[in-house]
Design an enzyme around this catalytic site. Structure first.
Site, PDB file in Angstrom:
ATOM      1  CD  GLU A  46      -2.609  -1.348   2.574  1.00  0.00           C
ATOM      2  OE1 GLU A  46      -2.864  -0.303   3.206  1.00  0.00           O
ATOM      3  OE2 GLU A  46      -2.924  -2.478   2.963  1.00  0.00           O
ATOM      4  N   GLY A  47       2.093   1.184  -0.463  1.00  0.00           N
ATOM      5  CA  GLY A  47       2.952   2.359  -0.506  1.00  0.00           C
ATOM      6  C   GLY A  47       3.731   2.620   0.763  1.00  0.00           C
TER       7      GLY A  47
END
Length: 353
Positions: A320-321
């Site tokens: 998710e980054g």
């Protein structure tokens, strides 16, 4: 659309500026090499910015592309199929790891719904307004997208990159919010690296048990059979075994390189898209940094193929980054040190004996 056209549009970061940055580094009060990779990062940023001394990173942004993947129906993910919108909602509400870190670091977050499998009314209009389609096909038995949808997704990613560059974003932290996304990512990497399914198949950000891993291997194996006939065309490859979010990320990465906007990659999904981008434009990876080791074997193969050395290895697998965002302070520190450390004051040599 022919992604190979990007090869003529993308130039390498300014090598002359990099040499100037290296020469300036030799004159700083701290001995050369004593800052390790921070020296290398500062010189890379100087070349990317065409500026000596390097400018500080003042307007970073996290950009997350969201989508669901039909292959998740096979139980290859630790999350239930069609629930990527829950990841989006958690990020919007500040309850995800990336959201917490972004809030602490004062980094704005942009989420782009490319192919979420949910009603648009569940999310804010600014998130869903670019959606290409609802979910992506089950890549073990059917194409993820039509070629037209793949082109629309690539163009969407390009448009987002242009919007970011035009707004003054000087570095992007790139991530994905997907359920099932590591399976097409692993397939793309296996196809482009010429390896088998078992070599690239990992356990994903949410983690899966041995039976789910075997199902995932089988899905990658079957998808590879469909990928190999279209290896010569990156757009058809993304349509066959990628997905709308992966196609958008690929377009985003390529256009970011055109716009000379540096990007920090996160995990296996962004690595797979970067590998597709490298296949289209061999100079493009010069504009990207690998943020962290995700633990996915496919990511390691892709980064090795692109000669990208991850900045961090902390065992962070959440995706998710998050890993890419964790690397951002390191990049900012390299810029600050390169720009603000004073140069040595050389003693004046006497002409007398």
């Amino acid at each position: 659309m022919n992604l190979d056209d990007f090869s003529d549009l993308i130039e390498r970061p300014d090598s002359g500026m990099r040499r100037d940055a290296e020469e300036r580094r030799e004159r700083l009060i701290v001995p050369p090499g004593s800052l390790g990779r921070l020296d290398e990062l500062g010189e890379w940023l100087s070349a990317a910015q065409a500026s000596v001394p390097v400018r500080p990173i003042e307007q970073p942004r996290a950009v997350l592309f969201a989508g669901d993947h039909g292959v998740a129906e096979l139980g290859v993910s630790g999350r239930e199929s069609g629930t990527a919108h829950e990841l989006v909602r958690a990020t919007l509400e500040g309850a995800s790891p990336l959201a917490v870190l972004a809030r602490r670091m004062s980094v704005p977050v942009r989420i782009v719904d490319v192919a979420l499998d949910c009603d648009p009314e569940l999310l804010p209009s600014e998130v869903v307004r670019h959606r290409v389609r609802r979910g992506s096909g089950r890549i073990d038995i059917e194409n993820a997208l039509t070629v037209d949808e793949a082109e629309a997704a690539v163009r969407l990613g390009m448009a987002v990159a242009d919007e970011e560059a035009d707004s003054g974003t000087d570095l992007v932290v790139l991530g994905d919010l997907s359920v099932g996304g590591t399976t097409p990512a692993s397939t793309l990497i296996a196809a482009l690296c010429g390896t088998d399914a078992s070599v690239v198949t990992g356990r994903g950000g949410a983690g899966i048990d041995d039976l789910a891993w075997m199902r995932k291997c089988a899905a990658v194996r079957d998808a590879l059979r469909r990928a190999r006939p279209v290896l010569g065309d990156q757009l058809e490859l993304l349509a066959a075994v990628g997905g709308a979010d992966l196609a958008a990320i690929t377009g985003f990465l390529l256009q970011s390189a055109v716009r000379r906007m540096p990007v920090i990659l996160d995990g296996v999904v962004s690595a797979a898209c970067a590998l597709v981008g490298q296949r289209a434009a061999f100079r493009a990876p010069d504009w990207w940094l690998a943020g962290q080791v995700s633990g996915e074997p496919a990511q390691a193969k892709a980064l090795d193929r692109m000669a990208l050395n991850p900045l961090l290895d902390h065992g962070v697998t959440v995706g998710e980054g998050t890993g890419a965002l964790l690397a951002l302070p390191l990049v900012q520190a390299s810029a600050a040190l390169a720009a603000e450390l004073p140069e040595r004051t050389e003693p004046v040599e006497s002409d007398s004996d």
